[in-house]
Design an enzyme around this catalytic site. Sequence first.
Site, PDB file in Angstrom:
ATOM      1  N   GLU A 264      54.999  17.666  -5.373  1.00 23.95           N
ATOM      2  CA  GLU A 264      54.975  18.479  -6.589  1.00 23.95           C
ATOM      3  C   GLU A 264      56.361  19.039  -6.890  1.00 23.95           C
ATOM      4  OE1 GLU A 264      51.871  21.395  -6.196  1.00 23.95           O
ATOM      5  OE2 GLU A 264      50.286  19.879  -6.254  1.00 23.95           O
ATOM      6  N   HIS A 282      49.230  22.018 -11.266  1.00 29.96           N
ATOM      7  CA  HIS A 282      48.774  22.913 -10.192  1.00 29.96           C
ATOM      8  C   HIS A 282      48.532  24.327 -10.728  1.00 29.96           C
ATOM      9  CE1 HIS A 282      48.939  23.617  -5.556  1.00 29.96           C
ATOM     10  NE2 HIS A 282      47.983  24.323  -6.133  1.00 29.96           N
TER      11      HIS A 282
END
Length: 310
Positions: A264, A282
């Site tokens: 990420e 997220h």
Amino acid sequence: MQVSGKVLVCDSIDQAGIDSMKRAGLAVDYKPEIKPAELVSSVKDYDVIVVRSKTKVTKEVVDAAARAKIIARVGVGLDNVDVKAAEAKKIRIINAPEAASTAVAELAIGLMISLARSIPRADAETKKGNWIKNDLMGTQLSGKYLGIVGVGNIGRNVGRLAKALRMNLIGYDPYPINREFISETGMIVTDLNTLLESADFVTCHVPATPETKHMFNAERFAKMKPTAYLINTSRGEIIDENALYEALKNGKIASAALDVFEVEPPTNKQLLSLPNLICMPHVGAQTKEAQELASTVIAEKVIQTLRGVI
């Protein structure tokens, strides 16, 4: 009873928790943009380290934390904290698993509906001036079988919301599932493979552990219905992204929605390019209510731990 000590807040958290710790007598330094090197050099001066998900509390950080009594994670998981290193130094580790359960559950349901009705595609094409009504034959959630992988706080909240949508629940968890919840919802409890073979929607709510890494791989995707939808709002590591790419590209499953990724921000460009994938950055716990609750819960746990109450 007032408490004393210095707290380093390394990530952005709601102000309510900071105010609560200050009222209790703690000196709080708020440094949400702190860099790893600065963290290592300055952490020796603090009794409490507070993080969310951005800051990594590595063994190097723990070793440098000469006076640390508590490492607090404002959220659910602890995968950004070297738990073994902290435990070896007898540093208490606390988190707030109860704070995000409603927010994450609501996002999971939202993603299910988005997949079932192609909402992102419909929005994008309509804004381009393309009237693709005839291409958007969706499916209803009512009457479908929802497989919940991981039936903890979040999984149970998803189940209750899904039951209100008249879905049928199938559950898998390596740990015993709450009996009252099973009775309340009529959940069918089974093994993972049977769940995957039976479910129309599969939603994941498990932690990142060596046992769950790539639990969704090519073999597992092959067991799912070609019409099935996969939702992951837990941890990116539980899905083999290359295997998911092949499954989506070749029609092994219908589509997927991911709020989390193995890396990420995500770097798997071929996966991100697929039209039958919905991506989110997220944000499962990213609601005002969840962030305020997580911050205040952690603040209270820090205060009570320093008081010796918990």
